[in-house]
Design a protein around this motif. Structure first.
Motif, short mmCIF file in Angstrom:
data_model
loop_
_atom_site.label_atom_id
_atom_site.label_comp_id
_atom_site.label_asym_id
_atom_site.label_seq_id
_atom_site.Cartn_x
_atom_site.Cartn_y
_atom_site.Cartn_z
N ARG A 97 20.82 -44.85 -7.97
CA ARG A 97 20.62 -44.14 -9.24
C ARG A 97 19.65 -42.98 -9.06
O ARG A 97 19.84 -41.89 -9.63
N ASP A 98 18.62 -43.18 -8.26
CA ASP A 98 17.67 -42.09 -8.02
C ASP A 98 18.31 -40.96 -7.23
O ASP A 98 18.06 -39.78 -7.50
N VAL A 99 19.15 -41.30 -6.25
CA VAL A 99 19.79 -40.27 -5.42
C VAL A 99 20.69 -39.38 -6.27
O VAL A 99 20.63 -38.14 -6.20
N VAL A 100 21.57 -39.98 -7.08
CA VAL A 100 22.48 -39.16 -7.88
C VAL A 100 21.71 -38.39 -8.95
O VAL A 100 22.09 -37.26 -9.32
N SER A 101 20.63 -38.97 -9.46
CA SER A 101 19.82 -38.24 -10.46
C SER A 101 19.20 -37.00 -9.84
O SER A 101 19.18 -35.93 -10.46
N LYS A 102 18.69 -37.13 -8.62
CA LYS A 102 18.10 -35.97 -7.95
C LYS A 102 19.17 -34.95 -7.60
O LYS A 102 18.94 -33.73 -7.71
N LEU A 103 20.35 -35.39 -7.20
CA LEU A 103 21.44 -34.45 -6.91
C LEU A 103 21.83 -33.68 -8.16
O LEU A 103 21.97 -32.46 -8.14
N GLU A 111 27.50 -52.60 -11.26
CA GLU A 111 28.22 -53.27 -10.19
C GLU A 111 29.62 -53.61 -10.66
O GLU A 111 29.80 -54.09 -11.79
N VAL A 112 30.60 -53.38 -9.80
CA VAL A 112 32.00 -53.68 -10.10
C VAL A 112 32.47 -54.76 -9.14
O VAL A 112 32.32 -54.63 -7.92
N ILE A 113 32.99 -55.84 -9.70
CA ILE A 113 33.50 -56.95 -8.88
C ILE A 113 34.92 -56.64 -8.45
O ILE A 113 35.79 -56.36 -9.29
N VAL A 114 35.14 -56.68 -7.15
CA VAL A 114 36.47 -56.50 -6.58
C VAL A 114 36.97 -57.86 -6.11
O VAL A 114 36.31 -58.52 -5.28
N LYS A 115 38.10 -58.29 -6.62
CA LYS A 115 38.58 -59.64 -6.33
C LYS A 115 38.82 -59.86 -4.84
O LYS A 115 38.62 -60.97 -4.33
N GLU A 116 39.24 -58.82 -4.14
CA GLU A 116 39.54 -58.99 -2.72
C GLU A 116 38.28 -59.09 -1.85
O GLU A 116 38.38 -59.44 -0.68
N TRP A 117 37.12 -58.76 -2.42
CA TRP A 117 35.89 -58.79 -1.64
C TRP A 117 35.12 -60.05 -1.98
O TRP A 117 34.70 -60.26 -3.13
N ALA A 118 34.87 -60.89 -0.99
CA ALA A 118 34.14 -62.13 -1.23
C ALA A 118 32.63 -61.96 -1.08
O ALA A 118 31.86 -62.66 -1.74
N ASP A 119 32.21 -61.05 -0.20
CA ASP A 119 30.78 -60.90 0.08
C ASP A 119 30.26 -59.51 -0.24
O ASP A 119 29.17 -59.13 0.19
N ARG A 120 31.02 -58.70 -0.98
CA ARG A 120 30.58 -57.36 -1.31
C ARG A 120 30.93 -57.03 -2.77
O ARG A 120 31.78 -57.69 -3.38
N ARG A 121 30.25 -56.02 -3.29
CA ARG A 121 30.56 -55.49 -4.60
C ARG A 121 30.48 -53.98 -4.56
O ARG A 121 29.82 -53.40 -3.68
N LEU A 122 31.13 -53.37 -5.51
CA LEU A 122 31.16 -51.92 -5.60
C LEU A 122 30.01 -51.45 -6.49
O LEU A 122 29.84 -51.93 -7.61
N VAL A 123 29.20 -50.53 -5.98
CA VAL A 123 28.06 -49.99 -6.72
C VAL A 123 28.44 -48.59 -7.19
O VAL A 123 28.75 -47.71 -6.37
N VAL A 124 28.46 -48.38 -8.50
CA VAL A 124 28.82 -47.11 -9.11
C VAL A 124 27.59 -46.54 -9.81
O VAL A 124 27.08 -47.15 -10.76
N SER A 125 27.10 -45.40 -9.34
CA SER A 125 25.93 -44.74 -9.93
C SER A 125 26.32 -43.33 -10.32
O SER A 125 27.00 -42.63 -9.55
#
Length: 734
Positions: free
Chosen positions: A84-90, A250-264
């Motif tokens: 969130r800080d990175v995209v805010s600075k961009l 955070e977005v849950i992807v059903k195909e990913w068991a140990d990861r999640r998608l971070v959208v900032s």
């Protein structure tokens, strides 16, 4: 006269001596209770211990809840915060560039004079301006009247074209910003600039990508890769178009068991353009809920033990003393007097017994004082925070994720680029001003410099010097630069002769030997580096501190082995990040050499950025902070309770104990001051009644001394004065 003798009262009847004695005692008790102070909260002796118990139980609940909330399985909060800080600075940097470009465009239009429309358009699409295309259109119909360069996406603009408005659109070549400036009442100038961004240090293992979304919902991949298939991007980006505040989810992807998608995401001002960061991050188990329960329950056990010590040391002895003192002050018989376990209470109880004509049971064993008992309670209460803090500080150090190192490198590069742009813009201002300063009219030169400096916030002083470096005209604050020839014809220079302040100035020498010099404002430079989270230090090739976001004295050696090592590594112009120190301890340090633009490369500066690892939202750090926070709260509560009891109850009780000791030795002539309007004061009043009974007679049973006055005021029993019926009237007539 015996202290237990009963006198005739008008309510006595033929019911018998026992009933009469009970009625007498009941009347005395009512009279006494009406005159003794009522110890309501917070005056009661039980108030501090109860406050300690309930506040500590609240801390226990907060501690357990805090660990439980942070125990949720998900992406590391530190990664989400960093994105969130990175995209805010961009977005903020792009907004500043867009605002500056709009200001330059507006200035160009205002200064066009008699320039024709064709020449104006040719001037706008010069390679140095960055505009890809420009057109003059009718404001009402948006019909093009003249155009130059790349075609403008007129059909993508909103139906109503607002003046001085920047609009983001998505063209076939990617996103672009369209600037609008009114020329007159019927015409407007439109200029388009493709949206570009500097190269970021992205994490390929996480599929990190930077996207741009315009108000119409269209997205463009600017850098990196798509963490998910392109067909899923509209679902992932749903609701982000037109947002007006930074956000992360955070977005849950059903195909990913140990990861999640971070959208900032973060908006670029009011242009309708949104910067979006998309990456796949590993899951974390968070903090340990079991550890929170263990900490809470152990704190609860220690709290109850300390609470019991407080009750046994102060509350119970005072309550027992108060009950016995009220009975003695009313003349009631006490067949069995139990010895007190606290020294002060024992002395007062013995004095009550002796002044009431009873024999106190002899007992010469050692007894702790009330202060010793309360101190033991505080020591027990302090054992838990001491143990908790020791365990928290000895816990294993966390591992810094790679994503945080990449983000830190991006911040260091952004700080370096921002500092370079500021210095380059200052040099551009000095170069432009040097062409228009009238050397022959110094008064006019002063006015010109003053006008230019009013619009230039980067500089603290702007002045004209001759060949020898002597100031002949100027504006702003007094120059810090010493009188000396300039080090060249044009450029930016660091002068280390100024005391404690970094003297950085830009200069441009004219053909006639005169030159314009602009000194950069150190506060402005500091404000720029302080926009970055963490500690930012700017050093030169000799590793001397030029700027420090936490305060500094210029040209002091750079402190810290990691910072010095990484600064030397990046001085040639690279960017490096590091997650550990030499001994393996966690650290988050990044540095970037100041090489862009070319006008500042000769300075050989490096920007060193260092984050406090303890402040990161990593599970181990969260557990440590929570534990230390709870330990600090317990220490504060325990000390506050101890001081409360010490000054409000212990000291008055010790003073009353000294009076009681004198009465036990046979000194009953000195009155007992009431001390306070609480339980201790009520005991003192009852003891004073017993003393007066012993000294004066049983008529004082159930009575009370004054309820107001200083503790040192003396009490004297006065004889009743009876006046004749007509005394007052005769005195008034006389």
């Amino acid at each position: 006269m015996s202290g237990r003798s009963a006198q005739y009262a008008p309510w006595q009847s033929a019911a018998g001596p026992a009933n009469e004695q009970e009625q007498l005692l009941a009347w005395r008790r009512r009279a006494l209770d009406q005159q003794l102070p009522a110890a309501a909260f917070p005056a009661g002796t039980s108030a501090p211990s109860l406050v300690y118990l309930w506040t500590t139980m609240f801390v226990v609940a907060v501690a357990i809840l805090g660990f439980a909330v942070s125990a949720q399985r998900g992406v590391l909060p530190a990664v989400v915060d960093s994105q969130r800080d990175v995209v805010s600075k961009l977005a903020s940097g792009m907004q500043v560039e867009a605002r500056g470009r709009a200001t330059e465009l507006d200035r160009t239009v205002q200064e066009r004079g008699t320039t024709s429309d064709a020449d104006l358009l040719t001037r706008l699409i010069d390679p140095g301006t960055g505009f890809a295309g420009a057109a003059i259109v009718e404001t009402a119909s948006r019909r093009p009247l003249a155009a130059k360069g790349a075609a403008l996406p007129i059909d993508l603009l909103p139906p109503v074209l607002q003046s001085d408005k920047t609009v983001a659109v998505t063209t076939a070549d990617g996103p672009a910003l369209v600037y609008s400036v009114p020329l007159d009442d019927t015409r407007a100038l439109l200029a388009t600039h493709p949206v570009t961004m500097r190269n970021l240090r992205l994490n390929p293992d996480a599929g990190h990508g930077i996207h741009m979304i315009t108000a119409d919902g269209k997205s463009s991949l600017m850098q990196g890769a798509n963490a998910v298939d392109a067909v899923h991007l509209p679902t992932v980006f749903a609701g982000l178009a037109g947002t007006d505040s930074p956000q992360s989810r955070e977005v849950i992807v059903k195909e990913w068991a140990d990861r999640r998608l971070v959208v900032s995401s973060a908006p670029v001002g009011e242009s309708g353009l949104v910067v979006v960061s998309l990456l796949a991050s590993e899951l974390s188990v968070g903090t340990s809920g079991t550890k929170g329960v263990v900490l809470g329950l152990s704190l609860l056990v220690v709290t109850l033990l300390s609470f019991l010590l407080m009750r046994k040391s102060l509350v119970r002895p005072v309550r027992a003393l108060l009950d016995q003192a009220k009975a003695d002050a009313c003349g009631a018989m006490t067949r069995h007097r139990a010895p007190m376990r606290i020294r002060e209470a024992h002395r007062i109880a013995r004095a009550l017994a002796l002044t009431s004509g009873d024999q106190y049971p002899p007992d010469r064993r050692w007894r702790p004082t009330v202060l010793q008992g309360l101190t033991a309670a505080v020591v027990v209460a302090m054992l838990w925070p001491a143990a908790a803090a020791a365990l928290a500080l000895q816990a294993s150090d966390p591992t810094i994720p790679v994503q945080l190192v990449r983000d830190e490198e991006n911040r260091a590069e952004e700080a370096s680029n921002a500092l370079g742009r500021l210095l380059d813009d200052g040099l551009a201002t000095v170069s432009r001003v040097s062409q228009g300063v009238p050397v022959k009219d110094l008064a006019q030169a002063d006015r010109t410099l003053d006008r230019e400096l009013a619009d230039e916030q980067r500089l603290r002083a702007l002045y004209l010097v001759d060949r020898d470096g002597k100031v002949v005209a100027g504006a702003g604050r007094d120059p810090l630069r010493a009188v000396a020839p300039l080090p060249g014809e044009i450029g930016i220079h660091l002068d280390d002769t100024a005391d404690r302040l970094p003297l950085v100035y830009a200069f441009n020498q004219r053909a006639d030997g005169y030159a314009v010099v602009g000194e950069f404002d150190p506060d402005r430079l500091l404000g720029l580096v302080r926009r970055v989270d963490g500690r930012v230090r700017v050093v030169d090739a000799e590793l001397r501190t030029i700027l420090d976001s936490e305060g500094f004295r210029a040209f002091q050696p750079l402190q810290g082995e990691v910072a010095r090592k990484i600064a030397v590594e990046v001085l040639p112009g690279s960017t490096v990040g590091q997650s550990t120190t030499e001994d393996g301890a966690p650290a988050l340090v990044a540095a970037s050499g100041l090489t862009a633009p070319e006008t500042v490369a000769h300075l050989e500066w490096a920007v060193v950025l260092e984050q406090d690892v303890a402040g990161l939202r990593l599970p181990a750090m969260v557990e440590r902070r929570w534990t230390l926070l709870v330990a600090g709260a317990v220490v504060g509560i325990a000390l506050l309770t101890h001081v409360w009891q010490l000054y409000i109850f212990v000291r008055p009780l010790r003073r009353l104990s000294s009076f009681a000791e004198q009465m036990s030795d046979g000194t009953v002539e000195l009155p007992v001051p009431p001390q306070r309007h609480d339980d201790i004061g009520a005991i003192a009043m009852c003891l004073e009644i017993c003393r007066q009974v012993r000294h004066t007679g049983s008529a004082r049973f159930g009575g009370a001394l004054r309820l107001r006055g200083a503790g040192t005021d003396r009490t004297t029993v006065l004889a009743r004065v009876r006046h004749a019926a007509g005394t007052r009237s005769r005195a008034m007539k006389g």
